[in-house]
Design an enzyme around this catalytic site. Structure first.
Site, PDB file in Angstrom:
ATOM      1  N   ASP A 296       1.126  -1.403   0.230  1.00  0.00           N
ATOM      2  CA  ASP A 296      -0.184   0.078  -0.274  1.00  0.00           C
ATOM      3  C   ASP A 296       1.062   1.561  -0.099  1.00  0.00           C
ATOM      4  OD1 ASP A 296      -2.553  -1.267   0.024  1.00  0.00           O
ATOM      5  OD2 ASP A 296      -2.661  -1.459   1.821  1.00  0.00           O
ATOM      6  N   ARG A 371      -5.670   5.633  -2.555  1.00  0.00           N
ATOM      7  CA  ARG A 371      -4.580   6.440  -2.322  1.00  0.00           C
ATOM      8  C   ARG A 371      -3.419   6.566  -3.987  1.00  0.00           C
ATOM      9  NH1 ARG A 371      -3.642   4.035   2.214  1.00  0.00           N
ATOM     10  NH2 ARG A 371      -4.673   1.720   2.448  1.00  0.00           N
TER      11      ARG A 371
END
Length: 416
Positions: A296, A371
């Site tokens: 991530d 993101r």
């Protein structure tokens, strides 16, 4: 909606980070399984956690987790041993995210699960009942959320769970995080050896529990401090632990190589921890890093390196192909708009050797991926009037991201 973002001349801000959604979602499942009165406090206010809260409260037969992958995996396991019949579904993207390995594993433990549509993918019809448990083997290179989903229900299985992970194990820190949260609620769960975890059939103890703030959210502030460079930026973040079990806490090490110094202090009166980020002289010119344990963080580090002129070779990115979007292709596409040519290898590596093209500075597309929005926003520091489409996607993990940027001095104007 499109945001036009202009950065301030430097950065001096105190930011209240969101709580960790990873810890929040694990603690909520444990809370539900323990049947107690103490609800975890400082819960994340993001979409993914709201989905779990709503599902645990709901009496509806159909549970819609929308785009929340963690919720889909954790709730599928939870519903397998919760009396009643439910259908769990999600967004169109979710219906194309594979779940067959988890379903097969739950069935091996005695779960009653049927595919409503395409074999191997949500939606699922689950009829919950007591599960036997026992020994189970699954590949170690699957999503850690599959593994965590199985571990979380382990204490409630009649015979407990002995889970063997075959081959390479990816995202091990997320598995360790699950075991750590479980142990906080009295579970006896630990590694027997390098690839086998044993969970004893001992029910959870419900108790007060405070959620730590989110290291993944901190990563975007690290990127901003790095990009502001020698203009003396300083950011103060609350509620992060130096010894955190969150895998993404490794961001402090990665950005130490890109010119960011991290320091920790504790308020002697309140006991609250504060983390201060400052720029330091001397970053690397090239970065090699394996993201297998912290995928991530990849988008944040990729965009930061391009903006800093730091060439890179990043590996361990195979899981990016099956996230909210194909993050490898999304990064290539959007960085090309900024004039950077990065290339992928074997669908698991990203390389930038200073390749450039003529920038178009078209608005950055976010692909329904929180993101993408948050990792590209700091590029406004080096590219004035950066524009980002569908900025609302940040609600998935960091709902007040844009208000925090405004508080830090960024000018954000809405275009329709």
């Amino acid at each position: 909606m499109t945001y036009d973002i202009t950065a301030p001349k430097t950065l001096d801000a105190s930011i209240k980070l969101p709580a960790s959604k990873s810890i929040s979602n694990r603690a909520l499942i444990i809370y539900a399984l323990s049947g107690g009165e103490h609800v975890p406090t400082n819960l994340s206010d993001c979409d993914d956690t709201a989905v779990v809260i709503n599902a645990l409260k709901s009496t509806d037969k159909v549970i819609d987790v929308k785009a929340a992958g963690t919720a889909m995996r954790f709730l599928s396991a939870y519903l397998s041993l919760t009396p009643g019949e439910h259908v769990i579904t999600g967004s169109e993207r979710m219906k194309h995210r594979p779940i067959g390995i988890l379903v097969d594993a739950l069935r091996a433990l005695g779960a009653d699960i049927e595919y409503v549509g395409e074999e191997g993918f949500p939606p699922l019809r689950i009829t919950g009942h007591q599960l036997e448990g026992g020994q189970l083997e699954i590949p170690g290179n699957v999503s850690s959320q599959f593994i965590s989903a199985l571990l979380l229900i382990g204490p409630m299985l009649k015979n407990g769970l002995q889970l063997t992970l075959q081959g390479e194990i990816i995202s091990r820190p997320y598995i360790d995080l699950t075991l750590w949260v479980m142990s906080s609620f009295g579970a006896q769960a630990s590694w027997m050896d390098n690839n086998t975890i044993e969970v004893k059939p001992q029910p959870y103890v419900n108790k007060p529990y405070v959620i730590e703030n989110d290291w993944s959210a901190a990563s975007y502030w690290y990127e901003m401090v790095a990009l502001f460079g020698d203009s003396m930026p300083e950011v103060r973040l609350n509620g992060l632990m130096d010894s955190s079990r969150q895998g993404d806490s490794i961001i402090k090490y990665i950005f130490s190589l890109l010119g960011v110094k991290t320091s920790f202090c504790t308020d002697p009166k309140t006991g609250e921890t504060f983390t201060t980020l400052k720029h330091k002289i001397g970053g690397v010119q090239h970065l090699d890093f394996d993201f297998i344990n912290c995928p991530d963080l990849a988008q944040t580090v990729v965009t930061a390196c391009c903006a800093l002129g730091v060439s890179f070779h990043f590996t361990g990115l195979a899981s990016l192909k099956i996230k909210e979007t194909d993050r490898i292709e999304a990064l290539k596409n959007e960085l090309r708009k900024m004039g950077f040519l990065i290339r992928s290898v074997n669908d698991s590596e990203l390389i930038w050797d200073h390749g450039r093209c003529e920038p178009t500075f078209e608005p950055i597309d976010t692909y329904e991926d929180h993101r993408m929005a948050m990792s590209f926003a700091p590029l406004a520091i080096v590219h004035p009037h950066l524009r980002i489409n569908h900025p609302e996607v940040v609600s998935k993990s960091y709902p007040h991201f844009w208000s925090d940027l405004r508080q830090a001095g960024f000018l954000i104007e809405e275009e329709q």
